[in-house]
Design an enzyme around this catalytic site. Sequence first.
Site: not given
Ligand code: IDP
Ligand code: MG
Length: 139
Positions: A10, A50, A113, A116, A127
């Site tokens: 990212k 997304y 984070n 992905h 994807e």
């Molecule tokens: P993942 O990437 O671990 O699969 P997902 O729940 O699919 O997690 O969420 C996609 C992305 O959305 C996350 O990697 C993160 O960048 C963002 N995200 C997830 N939860 C939150 C939140 O509570 N606040 C802001 N961004 C979030």
């Molecule tokens: Mg996810």
Amino acid sequence: MANITFGMIKPDAVKKNYSGKIIDMILSAGFKINGMKLIQLTKEQAKQFYLVHKDRPFYMELVEYITSGPVIALALEKDNAVQDYRILLGATDPLEAADGTIRKLFGESKAVNAIHGSDSDENAKIEISFMFSNLELVS
Ligand code: IDP
Ligand code: MG
């Protein structure tokens, strides 16, 4: 058992020059890279990528974040790819991620984070086809 997954370094991690270390961890974990490219996503592409999160409160924040700079898209191959790659990433929130995982080492926050990873074989296929044409993939 399916053997492909989609990864994406990212914008935060690309900007901080963590890409080399992250790719090294992916290769050391036994993944083969079938496709890799640096790409600046448009807002429309990010919204589409997304789409599954469109009803979550952070959807627009996520679209802004993922378009805030280039990402590195990765088409990856390994036995048990989806599950093994998610283990390598760690939990969504770096504070909850296990020691030695990519998010623990390089993630800033639950939103920002570093990386992905696909959550299922079905989404891995979707994807990878979204980010790569067949010509760009090693056969
Ligand atoms: P993942 O990437 O671990 O699969 P997902 O729940 O699919 O997690 O969420 C996609 C992305 O959305 C996350 O990697 C993160 O960048 C963002 N995200 C997830 N939860 C939150 C939140 O509570 N606040 C802001 N961004 C979030
Ligand atoms: Mg996810």
